[in-house]
Scaffold this active site. Structure first.
Site, PDB file in Angstrom:
ATOM      1  N   LEU A 187      11.168   1.477   7.127  1.00 31.23           N
ATOM      2  CA  LEU A 187      10.319   2.170   5.898  1.00 31.23           C
ATOM      3  C   LEU A 187      11.036   3.271   5.423  1.00 31.23           C
ATOM      4  O   LEU A 187      11.202   4.211   6.280  1.00 31.23           O
ATOM      5  CB  LEU A 187       8.703   2.310   6.023  1.00 31.23           C
ATOM      6  CG  LEU A 187       8.322   2.850   4.582  1.00 31.23           C
ATOM      7  CD1 LEU A 187       7.869   1.515   3.932  1.00 31.23           C
ATOM      8  CD2 LEU A 187       6.947   3.579   5.100  1.00 31.23           C
ATOM      9  N   GLU A 191      12.099   3.130  14.125  1.00 31.22           N
ATOM     10  CA  GLU A 191      11.279   4.102  13.637  1.00 31.22           C
ATOM     11  C   GLU A 191       9.802   4.177  14.306  1.00 31.22           C
ATOM     12  O   GLU A 191       9.811   3.354  15.443  1.00 31.22           O
ATOM     13  CB  GLU A 191      10.767   3.914  12.205  1.00 31.22           C
ATOM     14  CG  GLU A 191      10.183   2.410  11.735  1.00 31.22           C
ATOM     15  CD  GLU A 191       9.875   2.280  10.421  1.00 31.22           C
ATOM     16  OE1 GLU A 191       9.967   3.157   9.544  1.00 31.22           O
ATOM     17  OE2 GLU A 191       9.635   0.909  10.183  1.00 31.22           O
ATOM     18  N   TYR A 250       0.721  -1.181   0.026  1.00 30.95           N
ATOM     19  CA  TYR A 250      -0.002   0.038   0.199  1.00 30.95           C
ATOM     20  C   TYR A 250       0.784   1.188   0.082  1.00 30.95           C
ATOM     21  O   TYR A 250       2.090   1.207   0.313  1.00 30.95           O
ATOM     22  CB  TYR A 250      -0.889  -0.004   1.385  1.00 30.95           C
ATOM     23  CG  TYR A 250      -0.287   0.283   2.611  1.00 30.95           C
ATOM     24  CD1 TYR A 250       0.596  -0.504   3.306  1.00 30.95           C
ATOM     25  CD2 TYR A 250      -0.440   1.578   3.062  1.00 30.95           C
ATOM     26  CE1 TYR A 250       1.238  -0.179   4.500  1.00 30.95           C
ATOM     27  CE2 TYR A 250       0.054   1.958   4.182  1.00 30.95           C
ATOM     28  CZ  TYR A 250       0.819   1.025   5.171  1.00 30.95           C
ATOM     29  OH  TYR A 250       1.419   1.280   6.053  1.00 30.95           O
ATOM     30  N   LYS A 277       6.624  -1.816   2.059  1.00 27.55           N
ATOM     31  CA  LYS A 277       5.375  -1.367   2.777  1.00 27.55           C
ATOM     32  C   LYS A 277       4.340  -2.202   2.411  1.00 27.55           C
ATOM     33  O   LYS A 277       3.452  -2.242   1.696  1.00 27.55           O
ATOM     34  CB  LYS A 277       5.298   0.048   1.752  1.00 27.55           C
ATOM     35  CG  LYS A 277       4.152   0.815   2.856  1.00 27.55           C
ATOM     36  CD  LYS A 277       4.136   2.437   2.333  1.00 27.55           C
ATOM     37  CE  LYS A 277       3.125   3.100   3.048  1.00 27.55           C
ATOM     38  NZ  LYS A 277       3.249   3.264   4.437  1.00 27.55           N
TER      39      LYS A 277
HETATM   40  N1  PMP Z   1       7.516   4.026   8.894  1.00 30.02           N
HETATM   41  C1  PMP Z   1       6.319   3.400   8.842  1.00 30.02           C
HETATM   42  C2  PMP Z   1       6.247   2.044   9.368  1.00 30.02           C
HETATM   43  C3  PMP Z   1       5.191   3.825   8.254  1.00 30.02           C
HETATM   44  O1  PMP Z   1       4.226   3.298   8.251  1.00 30.02           O
HETATM   45  C4  PMP Z   1       5.016   5.033   7.747  1.00 30.02           C
HETATM   46  C5  PMP Z   1       3.921   5.747   7.144  1.00 30.02           C
HETATM   47  N2  PMP Z   1       3.524   4.977   6.097  1.00 30.02           N
HETATM   48  C6  PMP Z   1       6.207   5.802   7.799  1.00 30.02           C
HETATM   49  C7  PMP Z   1       7.591   5.370   8.265  1.00 30.02           C
HETATM   50  C8  PMP Z   1       6.339   7.092   6.820  1.00 30.02           C
HETATM   51  O2  PMP Z   1       6.546   7.090   5.635  1.00 30.02           O
HETATM   52  P1  PMP Z   1       5.889   8.420   4.703  1.00 30.02           P
HETATM   53  O3  PMP Z   1       6.647   9.509   5.096  1.00 30.02           O
HETATM   54  O4  PMP Z   1       6.279   7.949   3.367  1.00 30.02           O
HETATM   55  O5  PMP Z   1       4.487   8.271   5.116  1.00 30.02           O
END
Ligand code: PMP
Length: 286
Positions: free
Chosen positions: A207, A182, A33, A149
């Site tokens: 991620l 994170e 996603y 993701k």
């Molecule tokens: N880490 C994780 C585990 C996440 O789920 C997200 C948000 N989807 C992020 C980091 C931040 O990613 P982004 O800046 O692309 O939203």
């Protein structure tokens, strides 16, 4: 409110949209996603989200359901048809549906594609940023490929709910050595004792956030020193400032970790400056 949803080639009323009961996303979390911010009715950093989507799908050998350009058209249609000015766009691609079997069918399946958009209360988000959020630390119990993701989000769901029980908005996940990987749904940052911004380097443990990447561009432009290195929970507790990044919150100040204040317990000056400039560094779709 979400009114129109795209599912496998059709734009359908929210209540009528659905996918097959034997979708592999449903049965195996065999699915990828993306969540993209909608700002002023425009998609934020669409190209970077498309790149990450393609990479995640590639790691699982799921084909792109269509070209990036065609996907982009659907995404913009969904924003428009739902009249979202401030909000989030959600896109999901699963491997497809087939009778339940761990083996991936030879020859592959037709991927399932779902796209929806939802408005967000921008004032509420600003109020949250002005107050700052609390985070709770907890062990990172996820798998070894957090760079992909996938919708396999149960550890994040449990972590965020445990954090909420502590009165925190986000969970900071901690590896076996005590370093923050994170947030459960965000990337984690601190401003260290020397005034340098610190965030964990990309790799299998986190991620690669699109917001993280765009913020790095902003730091370069603004001449703000930064270091991509792991930081320990103890270092975070003594940091000058802390914040998280995500498409849903952009740059969100963290004012407490496990109930103890970060810095003076208020959103950091540098954090707020970066938040106010974030969309200048981001690319907005037409
Ligand atoms: N880490 C994780 C585990 C996440 O789920 C997200 C948000 N989807 C992020 C980091 C931040 O990613 P982004 O800046 O692309 O939203």
């Amino acid at each position: 409110m979400t009114r129109i949803v795209y599912v496998n080639g059709r734009y359908l009323p929210y209540g009528e949209a659905g996918v097959h009961v034997e979708d592999r996303g449903f049965q195996f979390a065999d699915s990828i996603y993306e969540v993209c911010e909608i700002y002023g009715g425009r998609l934020v950093d669409e190209a970077r989200h498309m790149e990450r989507l393609e990479r995640s799908l590639g790691e699982l050998a799921i084909p792109m359901p269509m070209s990036r350009a065609a996907l982009g058209q659907i995404m913009r249609q969904i924003v428009r048809r739902n009249r979202v000015a401030t909000g989030l766009l959600y896109l999901q691609v699963s491997r497809g549906s087939a009778p339940r079997d761990f083996s991936i069918p030879a020859g592959g399946l037709k991927p399932t594609l779902v796209c929806l958009a939802r408005g967000l209360d921008g004032d509420k988000r600003e109020a949250r940023a002005n107050a700052g959020i609390s985070v709770s630390t907890m062990p990172d119990i996820r798998w070894g490929r957090c760079d992909i993701k996938t919708v396999m989000l149960l550890p994040a769901v449990l972590a965020k709910n445990e954090a909420a029980r502590d009165g925190s908005y986000e969970a900071w996940l901690v590896d076996a050595e005590g370093f923050v990987t994170e947030g459960a749904s965000s990337n984690a940052w601190i401003v260290d004792k020397t005034g340098t911004l610190v965030t964990r380097p990309t790799g299998n443990a986190i991620l690669p956030g699109v917001t993280r990447r765009t913020l790095l561009d902003l730091l370069i432009r603004e001449n703000v020193p930064y270091s991509e290195r792991p930081f320990h929970v103890d270092e975070a507790r003594h940091a000058r400032e802390a914040f998280i990044t995500s498409a849903s919150g952009t740059v969100m100040p963290v004012v407490a970790i496990d109930g103890a204040p970060v810095g003076n317990g208020h959103p950091g000056q540098l954090t707020l400056r970066l938040r106010s400039k974030f969309h200048q560094a981001a690319k907005l779709s037409s």
